[in-house]
Scaffold this active site. Structure first.
Site, short mmCIF file in Angstrom:
data_model
loop_
_atom_site.label_atom_id
_atom_site.label_comp_id
_atom_site.label_asym_id
_atom_site.label_seq_id
_atom_site.Cartn_x
_atom_site.Cartn_y
_atom_site.Cartn_z
N GLU A 138 0.80 -1.24 0.00
CA GLU A 138 0.00 0.00 0.00
C GLU A 138 0.83 1.29 0.00
O GLU A 138 0.50 2.24 0.72
CB GLU A 138 -0.97 -0.02 1.20
N GLU A 245 -6.01 -10.89 -1.12
CA GLU A 245 -6.86 -10.65 0.07
C GLU A 245 -8.34 -10.61 -0.31
O GLU A 245 -9.10 -9.77 0.17
CB GLU A 245 -6.45 -9.33 0.73
#
Ligand code: HAH
Length: 345
Positions: A138, A245
């Site tokens: 991220e 995810e």
């Protein structure tokens, strides 16, 4: 209580063995409560939290590996692959990392030396077991007109903290596959930033082997066309893709409703349709996708029970709160390629 999946239920990972691994994120609690489900349907595991920086090195030089080791032992005892998550992230990283004992900020060289020490220790410990690492998580901004996310990593070390993380990981385990991992990966504007980041790393010869698409999606967004475009765009870099995810929230991100105590039939039908479309696309893209990991396994536990609306239950998986297959499971199974052991026909 541990639930026992009926042994006659087809194994999800076997159904998709010609395409990609099927993984789940686990935590110390679900490693017990969902153990049978993991063993039956999954051939890859990821630690939801236990390999994050704050868990592995909560204080300088004090490593705590017990919980991560338990996961590794479970996976190896059951012949499962392990994905490592995650080495460098702006969240769940302790403040000591960025400061001296007196509280003053460290300089670039000190921060990179600490990063190198952490990565070398962690990656070496699981060398030959963790076959793929989310090296940087991220780092790209969601904001229009902003490339990298502001963070202490960026502020202190500058933007090549990303390249350094990959170099340190590669030095510690030259055989591990190294990934850049992010969410909102199918939103066109962010997709282009992730593409540009990974492309520039590749051009500089940085050892990066793949893009992790987190795939925290919901029943409406992103569109299948946007997901397909993201897969094709990242694949065009010549890198591997892992879905890292996956979950399908029954609520859109901006939906703050709190009235539901159980998913409606309508939501469950819509979720099954969406899962089927998504796995049809994954199967069609399986030349690029090696691994599809869910961020959990069954609806009795999901991080989405707390996020983004505190205390609101969610039902994002293929298995219900009692670990029984949902309609989503059967529809995903339906999309699996014809069995390799079935005869012609
Ligand atoms: C992920 N962030 C993290 O990679 C994972 O480590 C954590 O356990 C849960 C989710 C996703 C995320 C998001 O979907 C929206 C806003 C912030 C972060």
């Amino acid at each position: 209580m541990t639930h026992h999946p009926k042994s006659d239920i087809p194994r999800l990972h076997e159904a998709y063995s010609a395409c990609f691994r099927i993984g789940a994120a686990v935590n110390p609690s679900t490693l017990t409560t969902q153990a049978d489900l993991f063993r039956h349907h999954f051939n890859s595991l990821t630690a939801e939290n236990e390999m994050k920086f704050e868990k592995l090195q909560p204080a300088s030089g004090q490593y705590t590996f017990e919980a991560a080791d338990r996961l590794i032992d479970f996976a190896t005892a059951n012949g499962m692959a392990v994905r490592g998550h995650t080495l460098v992230w702006h969240n769940q990283t302790p403040d000591w990392m960025f400061a001296h004992a007196d509280g003053t900020p460290v300089d670039r060289d000190t921060l990179l030396a600490r990063m190198q020490a952490h990565i070398a220790t962690v990656v070496s410990r699981y060398k030959g077991i963790v076959h793929a690492w989310d090296v940087v998580n991220e780092a790209v901004s969601d904001k229009e007109g902003e490339f990298l996310r502001p963070s202490q990593w960026l502020e202190i070390a500058g933007e090549d903290f990303i390249a350094k993380a990959f170099e340190y990981a590669h030095a510690a385990d030259p055989n591990a596959l190294l990934f850049y991992n992010d969410y909102n990966e199918s939103v066109p504007e962010k997709r282009e930033k992730i593409f540009a980041l990974v492309q520039s790393l590749r051009e500089k010869g940085v050892p990066i082997h793949g893009v992790g698409l987190q795939a925290h999606w919901n029943l409406e967004e992103p569109s299948i066309d946007d997901i397909r475009a993201a897969i094709e765009r990242y694949a065009s870099l010549g890198v591997r893709l892992h879905i890292t995810e996956l979950d399908l929230s029954v609520f859109r991100f901006a939906d703050r409703r709190t009235d539901l105590t159980a998913p409606t039939e309508e939501l469950l039908a819509k979720q099954a349709d969406r899962y089927a479309q998504i796995f049809r696309l994954f199967k069609a893209s399986s030349a690029h996708i090696e691994s599809v990991t869910f961020w959990g396994a069954a609806d009795d536990y999901t991080w989405l029970d707390h996020f983004p609306v505190h205390g609101r239950k969610n039902w994002p998986f293929l298995f219900d709160e009692k670990h029984r297959p949902k309609r989503s499971f059967w529809d995903v199974l339906e999309e699996a390629p014809p069995s390799a052991i079935a005869g012609p026909g």
